[in-house]
Design a protein around this motif. Sequence first.
Motif: not given
Length: 331
Positions: A46-62
């Motif tokens: 989750l942390e790696a993806v948020d860093e790669a996309l430059g946003e808190k993207f993974t919170t949307n998956l909850y």
Amino acid sequence: MSSRIFIRCIHRKNSTYALALPGQGIIRNGFLTPYKKFEDHYRQHLEAVDEALGEKFTTNLYNESPDFSKTWLLRTSNAQPAILLTTYIILDIIKREFYVDLVSNAKFLLGHSLGEYTSLLLSGIIDLPTAVKVVRKRGQLMEDLVANGPKYGMSALMFKPPSFDSVVEQAQKAGILANINSRQQVVISGEVDVLQNFVTSVNSTSKVILRSIPLPVTIAFHNEILKQIVPDLRSEIYSHKVREQMVPIVSNLTGEATYDHDTTISRTLEANYRPVQWVKSLEFLIANGITTVVNVGPGDVLQGLNGKFKVENIGLDTPESFSVLKEKKFI
């Protein structure tokens, strides 16, 4: 006591299963909510993806709000990294929780449309941060392409097997054939009016198409119009480190396996604007000794499609479904 983790291994040459990975069109509230209890296993992803996309993207998956998922996931640039990441996390949970490496032990990987990019990740060609950047870019390029043009869409057409050749031929001639999913279903893509007129035309003398189901997408996937996104998408992939391919991938473009990363990437890119050859892909698997297809990822679309073929069909979509791993002696 040793802390070393042993992973159950099946020699790939003797493996009789393939992993199938889903495409877009899955609308579900809280993709990762069912797996929350396993978050210690995948928090670093989750942390790696948020860093790669430059946003808190993974919170949307909850987020479990129905209104949220129906709007957020309808954006291709959101849906593609969300589905890819969820599929990757499911496989990682199985590896860490049950010590079963389904990827390394599979004889083949195959992904339906978007799922082929998940295959690039799982086969080791690209890493997770690269994969989410690539599919985010893919989605953005698609959205930009159709932003100010006509209304595009896709429809799944159901018919009886004797009509298969005729429907495929007519859809190819019309330039709208997108997915050849089974001998009872194809998907067409293009301008919405063109799709509706096609169904009316095919059924003008007799009801060949029994059902036409609009899909929850606004992009004409696997249509010639997407050819123009390929140069930018190729540049995006090769701007990152590309590695050797570790597991054979059955190509959407040809329905046959590819074994080296450059050929695989080339065919994956061309498949953006060519039909998905799912029937050929499954027939290739069967001809090459595959008796079981394990469908991994959110949704049950592949479970339905692959149930039309003469293979054992296993779905790994929820934590409850993991019990099949013991039943089928993967554990």
